[in-house]
Design an enzyme around this catalytic site. Structure first.
Site, PDB file in Angstrom:
ATOM      1  N   GLY A  15      65.975 -32.175  68.436  1.00  0.00           N
ATOM      2  CA  GLY A  15      66.200 -33.487  67.841  1.00  0.00           C
ATOM      3  C   GLY A  15      66.017 -33.433  66.343  1.00  0.00           C
ATOM      4  O   GLY A  15      65.420 -32.505  65.797  1.00  0.00           O
ATOM      5  N   GLY A  17      65.616 -36.349  62.926  1.00  0.00           N
ATOM      6  CA  GLY A  17      65.564 -37.751  62.533  1.00  0.00           C
ATOM      7  C   GLY A  17      65.255 -37.918  61.073  1.00  0.00           C
ATOM      8  O   GLY A  17      65.483 -37.023  60.261  1.00  0.00           O
ATOM      9  N   ALA A  18      64.734 -39.082  60.755  1.00  0.00           N
ATOM     10  CA  ALA A  18      64.502 -39.436  59.356  1.00  0.00           C
ATOM     11  C   ALA A  18      63.492 -38.507  58.706  1.00  0.00           C
ATOM     12  O   ALA A  18      63.658 -38.081  57.565  1.00  0.00           O
ATOM     13  CB  ALA A  18      64.012 -40.878  59.282  1.00  0.00           C
ATOM     14  N   GLY A  20      62.315 -35.464  59.800  1.00  0.00           N
ATOM     15  CA  GLY A  20      62.553 -34.034  59.898  1.00  0.00           C
ATOM     16  C   GLY A  20      63.072 -33.674  61.268  1.00  0.00           C
ATOM     17  O   GLY A  20      63.803 -34.443  61.888  1.00  0.00           O
ATOM     18  N   ALA A  21      62.673 -32.504  61.739  1.00  0.00           N
ATOM     19  CA  ALA A  21      63.222 -31.975  62.982  1.00  0.00           C
ATOM     20  C   ALA A  21      62.176 -31.988  64.085  1.00  0.00           C
ATOM     21  O   ALA A  21      60.974 -31.893  63.840  1.00  0.00           O
ATOM     22  CB  ALA A  21      63.721 -30.551  62.756  1.00  0.00           C
ATOM     23  N   ASP A 133      57.719 -50.279  69.203  1.00  0.00           N
ATOM     24  CA  ASP A 133      59.029 -49.649  69.412  1.00  0.00           C
ATOM     25  C   ASP A 133      59.174 -49.186  70.853  1.00  0.00           C
ATOM     26  O   ASP A 133      59.643 -48.079  71.118  1.00  0.00           O
ATOM     27  CB  ASP A 133      59.218 -48.483  68.443  1.00  0.00           C
TER      28      ASP A 133
END
Length: 943
Positions: A15, A17-18, A20-21, A133
């Site tokens: 994965g 995202g914002a 990092g990994a 969330d």
């Protein structure tokens, strides 16, 4: 010194995202798989860095059987935060539902998951942690199909009964009070849990809509579909109880666990959770993590807001400030941080993609300056719901964000969605200036100062989005906040609503064309328009006139009041009426019920033509009741062009086809008089072509246009060519205007012998000043005046959307040029004094802009027309129509590509995509409109 990374063997990236990994790693000594979340601090803003530290600290304190296992965390080489968590072999719940392929889960399995989730949420809430969330893609599964709740990047620590106001989360899972910008508490997690349980049961989101306005409306009404019948009523009622609109009416997590229906499963899985793992202090886990944090730069630890510090100190006295920061704002400033996609601890290929929902991105707006209690809020700080604008702005910016980042996406985006970049930089500077020991009053005063200084740069807002503002029930604390003034700052709200509206239009309309069709927001009274200064003065004059008589009806030439009953009076708008002077005639304003949306055309060129895309035709409830057709057209015309022909029109004049009163003939038949008004050099003709409507008898006293009683939808086609070249694009029949007497030639139509010849519903509304009908003199005058100009015959065809031009090729009649029967004349009096005994014996109804003036002998010409086949109704479910629309778009795209018109090609393809909302009507509209423009340009270039 050896790095801790040496203990792990990197296997694959699962994965990104914002921050990092997310990397799947294997512990070399334990021979066990973990997920390494590697966050590069150098590429993040201060708030992002703090959020990374917060997640590292928070997840280290949480220890529960149904929460993702925390292994360790450290700072690598001073620029990476590394968080190692347990690996969930079963993937996440969203992926599992996709694999189920529509097969519902057994109720026992759902109740097992429900009990485990409720235990995890109850553990969080009992330790004053708000997840914020909760969604299916953050619910992970072990290989034994047990729940592991993860992704605490947005979690926040609250006091016992405190509230927070930061807008974070995924829109589909947001509670009503959060969307309304009302402070929310632990009940927001209960709402999200209810959304998750509904989705797990029904395999579809609890709240889903094609746009944000529809989603907000459904959430505010708590409008959910039925759950599958295979589940018991007890389970359905339990899920619905979590989705109640009012937070007070939703159960707490502990109350859910006490539900008799869920009790057996809670008892089954509680022994594992009863080992009552309290939240550990940060001194206990990972001492190296503590020591490494001390070595971090002060700027990384200095952006904690005072309100968060107070919250942390009251709930956990034994923890350090920077580690327990609960300020979660994610900033989008900088190219590196534009795509803030949360990384899940366990992610799959399906989750890496963008959320398929049209409102999938997540937004976050930080109100760290806002204190929760009313007595701490400054009086000059006005609070209003702004989340709608934030969400819409983010949806609009999502396409930009994709261009600067890797093609692999996670399933949500967290955006700060600022109104301007300057405010972003100010926020970053302020956050780095505030020390960790600063008081909340200092932060609040700074934020309120920005609020005061910011609005002066904004313009007055438009009202289209105001109906989106959710109204929800709320707790007593929230009610106290609501008692404060909620009036939006007009200058501030303006830019937000305008930006949002323009953002939506950009997905549908081609901004690169100088002749563009768009739906701009309607400006309220007093808004400045980007036109000439004298135009503004004229606007002000009309506004004052309307203020004196807001509900004045339109008067016809014979002083008949045209006022259809039963229609509510809408508030007047400076763009809502006719603002055009002809000769010395007094400019009259249209009634305030003319509510079509108009566009402010700039004064750059006369070819900039804007037309309301949605022309509303209100349908009467009875046959004999009157209705009105409201359509509006506005064009910007250079002063020189107007002075050239001695036209005393305003520089940017507006045309509003005033209210045509609708009446019915005796035998349920409808007829319509023809309104003609030729133009000079720069003439825009608005032709509304309708299907043929039979009429039995036309009354001699009929002075108003009668419009077909149908739910009509109109699509604008703009054709910039001579009138004789329009035929391929007219999808319904048109009257041919030829020389001689009578000037309007009859068209034959086979009809029943007992019926009078019907009249085709054609309304020609032509711009500018007054005109005079005469025979040969008119032809001579037109030969002198501007007929030779290439700009003559600029035509706006408002064509029925329901009619496919390809299905009625035999009825496309070529409209001839108009100079035979009319010529421009600056004297307005002649248009109002046409006698029915004139030598021409013509029946022509004139439309002087604020008035409808018609003669009464239209039937004398004996109009006839050919029978047309049954019209084709637009059916968005029709595969054939969709295929034709798609074929047309492909042909258009290929043509644009061939001519290297890449900018226009990008405009055509922009509304389409797996994460875009592209209604089938939009595809069909684009196929027709753009193809018509291309063919028209090709025909003009060949001349």
């Amino acid at each position: 010194m050896d790095s801790r990374m040496d203990q792990y063997e990197v296997m694959e990236q699962i994965g990104r995202g914002a921050f990092g990994a997310a990397i799947l790693v294997n512990h070399k000594t334990e021979k066990k798989k973990y997920v390494l979340k590697k966050i590069r601090l150098a590429r993040q803003t201060e708030r992002c860095r703090k959020s990374a530290h917060q997640e590292m600290a928070l997840i280290a304190r949480l220890q529960h059987p149904y929460i993702v296992e925390f292994k360790e965390a450290w700072v690598e080489k001073g620029c990476y935060v590394c968080i190692v968590t347990g690996y969930c072999e079963g993937g996440d719940m969203a992926e599992l539902m996709k694999k189920a392929n529509g097969t519902y889960f057994p109720e026992e399995k759902l109740l097992k998951w429900f009990a485990q989730l409720a235990l995890a949420v109850d553990y969080l809430h009992s330790n004053f942690v708000l997840h914020r969330d909760l969604k299916c893609s953050n619910i992970f599964l072990t290989k034994d199909q047990d729940i592991r709740l993860g992704d605490f990047g947005l979690a926040k620590t609250l006091k016992a009964d405190d509230l927070t106001s930061s807008v974070v989360g995924t829109p589909n899972y947001m509670c009503p009070e959060l969307l309304a910008d009302i402070p929310y508490g632990f009940k927001s997690d209960i709402w999200s849990l209810g959304c998750c349980m509904y989705e797990m049961a029904a395999h579809r989101p609890a709240f889903k809509a094609f746009d944000m306005a529809g989603l907000i409306s459904k959430i505010n009404r708590s409008s959910i579909g039925p759950l599958p019948p295979c589940y018991s009523p007890s389970m359905k009622s339990l899920i619905k109880s979590m989705l109640r609109k009012s937070p007070e009416h939703r159960p707490t997590a502990s109350e859910i666990l006490k539900s008799p229906y869920l009790q057996p499963y809670v008892n089954q899985y509680r022994p594992f959770a009863d080992i009552s793992h309290p939240i550990h202090s940060l001194e206990k886990p990972i001492t190296s993590s503590r020591s490494s944090q001390k070595s971090m730069s002060g700027s990384q630890c200095s952006s904690i807001s005072g309100s968060d510090i107070d919250s942390i100190q009251s709930s956990e006295r034994n923890t350090s400030g920077p580690s327990t920061s609960s300020n979660n704002t994610i900033d989008t400033e900088g190219a590196e941080a534009t795509d803030h996609v949360s990384v899940k601890n366990c992610s799959r290929s399906d989750d890496v993609k963008s959320n398929k929902e049209t409102v999938g991105p997540e937004l976050e707006r930080q109100d760290s300056s806002k204190s929760i209690h009313v007595d701490q809020r400054p009086r000059n700080e006005i609070k209003q719901p702004k989340i709608i604008k934030k969400i819409l702005t983010t949806l609009r910016e999502e396409s930009k964000l994709r261009q600067n980042n890797s093609p692999i996406r996670a399933s949500r985006v967290k955006l700060n969605s600022p109104s301007n970049r300057e405010q972003l930089s100010d926020d970053s500077k302020h956050s780095s200036d505030i020390s960790s020991s600063s008081k909340s009053s200092e932060v609040t005063s700074r934020e309120s100062a920005k609020v005061i200084c910011e609005p002066v740069k904004r313009a007055q807002a438009s009202p289209p989005l105001k109906h989106l503002s959710p109204i929800v029930e709320h707790s007593p604390k929230a009610k106290i906040k609501q008692d404060e003034p909620l009036q939006p700052d007009p200058a501030k709200q303006a830019m937000e609503d305008v930006d949002a509206a323009v953002g939506k239009v950009k997905n549908r309309t081609p901004p690169s064309y100088s002749r563009r069709l768009s739906i701009p927001p309607r400006r309220p009274l007093g808004a400045e328009s980007p036109l000439h200064a004298d135009t503004k003065r004229a606007h002000n004059k009309v506004i004052k006139e309307r203020a004196k008589s807001p509900c004045r009806p339109v008067h016809g030439p014979d002083n008949d009041i045209i006022e259809p009953p039963g229609f509510p009076m809408a508030p007047p708008s400076p763009l809502g009426g006719v603002q055009m002077k002809v000769g010395n005639a007094r400019a009259k304003s249209a009634p305030p019920r003319a509510v079509s949306i108009k566009e402010d055309s700039s004064d750059c060129s006369s070819s900039t033509i804007a037309y309301a895309e949605n022309t509303e035709l209100s349908e009467p409830s009875k046959q004999d009741s009157s209705a009105q057709l409201v359509s509006s057209c506005k064009c910007s015309i250079p002063d020189a062009a107007i002075q050239k022909h001695d036209l005393t029109a305003m520089p940017s004049s507006e045309l509003n086809t005033t209210n045509f009163q609708k009446s019915m003939a005796s035998n349920d038949d409808v007829c319509e008089n023809l309104a003609l008004e030729p133009s000079s050099d720069i003439s825009e003709q608005v032709s509304i072509f309708k299907d043929n409507v039979p009429c039995s008898k036309i009354s001699q006293s009929t002075a108003n246009a009668i419009v077909q009683n149908d739910e009509d939808k109109f699509t604008v086609q703009e054709l910039l060519s001579s009138v004789a070249d329009i035929a391929p694009f007219v999808s319904t029949k048109n009257f041919a205007l030829e020389k001689g007497s009578p000037p309007i030639q009859s068209l034959e139509r086979t009809s029943s012998p007992h019926l009078n010849p019907p009249i085709e519903d054609v309304i020609h509304v032509i711009r500018h000043s007054s005109f005079r009908v005469c025979g040969e003199q008119a032809v001579a005058e037109n030969a002198e005046m501007g007929v030779q100009s290439s700009d003559v015959g600029k035509l706006l065809n408002v064509v029925r959307e329901e009619v496919d031009s390809r299905s009625i090729p035999s009825n496309n009649l070529v409209p001839h040029r108009l100079p035979d029967c009319a010529a421009p004349k600056p004297n307005i009096s002649e248009t109002n004094t046409i006698s029915s005994k004139t030598a021409c014996s013509d029946v022509v109804k004139f439309l002087t802009v604020p008035e409808v003036n018609s003669t009464t002998t239209a039937i004398n010409n004996g109009f006839k027309e050919e029978a047309s086949p049954t019209k084709e109704i637009l059916d968005v479910k029709s595969f054939r129509q969709r295929a034709e629309a798609l074929e047309g778009l492909l042909e258009l795209s290929a043509d644009l590509l061939q001519h290297n018109r890449l900018e226009e090609l990008a405009v055509v393809l922009k509304p389409f995509g797996k994460d875009k909302v592209s209604p089938r009507e939009t595809a069909i509209w684009l196929a027709k409109s753009f193809k018509g423009m291309m063919n028209d340009e090709a025909s003009r270039s060949s001349m």
